[in-house]
Write an enzyme that holds these catalytic residues in place. Structure first.
Site, PDB file in Angstrom:
ATOM      1  CG  ASN A 154      -1.624   1.266   1.491  1.00  0.00           C
ATOM      2  OD1 ASN A 154      -1.765   2.078   0.579  1.00  0.00           O
ATOM      3  ND2 ASN A 154      -2.106   1.453   2.713  1.00  0.00           N
ATOM      4  CD1 TRP A 155       3.914   1.440  -2.566  1.00  0.00           C
ATOM      5  CD2 TRP A 155       4.117   2.747  -4.382  1.00  0.00           C
ATOM      6  NE1 TRP A 155       4.977   0.974  -3.307  1.00  0.00           N
ATOM      7  CE2 TRP A 155       5.124   1.748  -4.427  1.00  0.00           C
ATOM      8  CE3 TRP A 155       4.052   3.658  -5.426  1.00  0.00           C
ATOM      9  CZ2 TRP A 155       6.044   1.658  -5.458  1.00  0.00           C
ATOM     10  CZ3 TRP A 155       4.966   3.571  -6.464  1.00  0.00           C
ATOM     11  CH2 TRP A 155       5.954   2.584  -6.476  1.00  0.00           C
ATOM     12  CE  LYS A 156       0.483   3.477   4.902  1.00  0.00           C
ATOM     13  NZ  LYS A 156       0.442   3.662   6.327  1.00  0.00           N
TER      14      LYS A 156
ATOM     15  CG  HIS B 227      -5.472   2.017   5.625  1.00  0.00           C
ATOM     16  ND1 HIS B 227      -4.994   2.945   6.528  1.00  0.00           N
ATOM     17  CD2 HIS B 227      -4.446   1.165   5.371  1.00  0.00           C
ATOM     18  CE1 HIS B 227      -3.735   2.659   6.795  1.00  0.00           C
ATOM     19  NE2 HIS B 227      -3.379   1.585   6.111  1.00  0.00           N
TER      20      HIS B 227
ATOM     21  CD  GLU C 156      -2.469   5.596   7.046  1.00  0.00           C
ATOM     22  OE1 GLU C 156      -2.499   5.629   5.797  1.00  0.00           O
ATOM     23  OE2 GLU C 156      -1.516   5.108   7.691  1.00  0.00           O
TER      24      GLU C 156
ATOM     25  CD  GLU D  44      -3.131  -2.490   7.656  1.00  0.00           C
ATOM     26  OE1 GLU D  44      -2.063  -2.801   7.133  1.00  0.00           O
ATOM     27  OE2 GLU D  44      -3.710  -1.423   7.429  1.00  0.00           O
TER      28      GLU D  44
ATOM     29  N   GLY E  59       3.105   2.123  10.695  1.00  0.00           N
ATOM     30  CA  GLY E  59       4.109   3.168  10.524  1.00  0.00           C
ATOM     31  C   GLY E  59       4.928   3.468  11.774  1.00  0.00           C
TER      32      GLY E  59
ATOM     33  CB  SER F 134       5.781  -1.968  11.842  1.00  0.00           C
ATOM     34  OG  SER F 134       5.405  -0.626  12.120  1.00  0.00           O
TER      35      SER F 134
ATOM     36  N   GLY G 226       2.958  -1.169   4.220  1.00  0.00           N
ATOM     37  CA  GLY G 226       2.995   0.245   3.862  1.00  0.00           C
ATOM     38  C   GLY G 226       4.406   0.660   3.481  1.00  0.00           C
ATOM     39  N   GLY G 227       5.124   1.265   4.437  1.00  0.00           N
ATOM     40  CA  GLY G 227       6.444   1.843   4.173  1.00  0.00           C
ATOM     41  C   GLY G 227       7.406   0.923   3.432  1.00  0.00           C
TER      42      GLY G 227
HETATM   43  C1  PEP Z   1      -0.457   0.192   6.194  1.00  0.00           C
HETATM   44  O1  PEP Z   1      -0.607   1.397   6.137  1.00  0.00           O
HETATM   45  O2  PEP Z   1      -1.321  -0.551   5.708  1.00  0.00           O
HETATM   46  C2  PEP Z   1       0.736  -0.313   6.851  1.00  0.00           C
HETATM   47  C3  PEP Z   1       0.725  -1.532   7.274  1.00  0.00           C
HETATM   48  O3  PEP Z   1       1.806   0.565   6.985  1.00  0.00           O
HETATM   49  P1  PEP Z   1       3.277   0.208   7.550  1.00  0.00           P
HETATM   50  O4  PEP Z   1       3.690  -1.095   6.931  1.00  0.00           O
HETATM   51  O5  PEP Z   1       4.126   1.347   7.104  1.00  0.00           O
HETATM   52  O6  PEP Z   1       3.151   0.093   9.022  1.00  0.00           O
END
Ligand code: PEP
Length: 259
Positions: free
Chosen positions: A12-14, A99, A101, A169, A175, A214, A235-236
């Site tokens: 997920n590049w957000k 999500h 966010e 999640e 993050g 993470s 994500g990241g």
């Molecule tokens: C996400 O936003 O779905 C996520 C899991 O982010 P990260 O891996 O950066 O924690």
């Protein structure tokens, strides 16, 4: 892992990525060519501005491409929104809904998330429905209550193992560089599995349950080896092909161990 359930490694590049990042997508598309792709699915959800070009880059690759959100309606006066049909029109196959966010930044409720999942199903997309507790809820020992409520409220009646993926999640893990213990992940995933079986029977047994929060190359093997964890939402660490492919690659070892 769950026996007979094909893992999915999803990025997920957000709100990250411009045309300059297309090289990373190309590297991912090429990096997943190979025998592991016969056993493990991969998906990248770039921002909507890159969706169409990303699907074009992936035509000869098993890497699937999806979106990060859709509107619950098919069309109409919703300035700035994207419908599930538009995602399918760009050859997207999946859409993330709910999500944390979006639940926080846009006030999305379980009801809205469920309607978005229904819209995804109508457009023949697979909905990746995100759920998870906040830090306060975790500290108050409410995690399983939250998961039960969000599963009931966000997952529509028409959900099947084919059209729905659940991503657990924990909001505090996203993050932050912090992950729950393996025991906590195992308890949450076993609980989600039992709730899904209670509601959907056989389909619930096969529905993919991703862990997100993470996930990095150095913790992926531990997290992905937990019972009922059928992949990752990343994500990241999905922004760089090298990291995304390293996480995908942990399945080489995990699958070998099950043989
Ligand atoms: C996400 O936003 O779905 C996520 C899991 O982010 P990260 O891996 O950066 O924690």
């Amino acid at each position: 892992m769950t026996p007979d359930v094909r893992p999915l490694v999803a990025g997920n590049w957000k709100m990250n990525g411009t045309r300059q990042s297309l090289g990373e997508i190309k590297a991912m598309a090429e990096g997943v060519l190979g025998p592991l792709s016969e056993q493990v699915d991969t998906l990248l959800c770039p921002p909507m501005t890159l969706l169409y070009v990303a699907t074009a880059l992936c035509t000869d690759s098993p890497l699937m491409v999806g979106a990060q959100d859709c509107h619950q309606k098919t069309c109409g006066a919703h300035t700035g929104d994207i419908s599930a049909e538009m995602i399918a029109d760009c050859f997207g196959t999946h859409v993330i809904v709910g999500h944390s966010e979006r639940r926080t930044d846009h006030g999305e409720t379980d009801h809205i998330v469920r309607d978005k999942a229904c819209a995804a199903h109508e457009a023949e997309l697979t909905a990746i429905i995100c759920i998870g507790e906040t830090e306060n809820q975790r500290d108050a020992y409410e995690t399983l209550d939250v998961l039960r409520r969000q599963l009931l409220g966000s997952v529509p009646e028409g959900a099947t193992a084919e059209n729905t993926v659940i991503a657990y999640e924990p909001v505090w893990a996203i993050g932050s560089g912090v992950t729950p213990t393996s025991e906590d992940v195992a308890v949450a995933h076993a609980f989600m599995r039992s709730e899904l079986i209670r509601r959907f029977g056989e389909e619930g047994k096969m529905m993919r349950l991703l862990y997100g929060g993470s996930v990095k190359p150095d913790n992926a093997a531990k997290l992905m080896s937990i019972d009922n964890v059928d992949g990752a939402l990343i994500g990241g660490a999905s922004l760089k092909a090298e990291d995304f492919l390293a996480i995908y690659g942990v399945y080489e070892g995990l699958i070998a161990e099950t043989l």
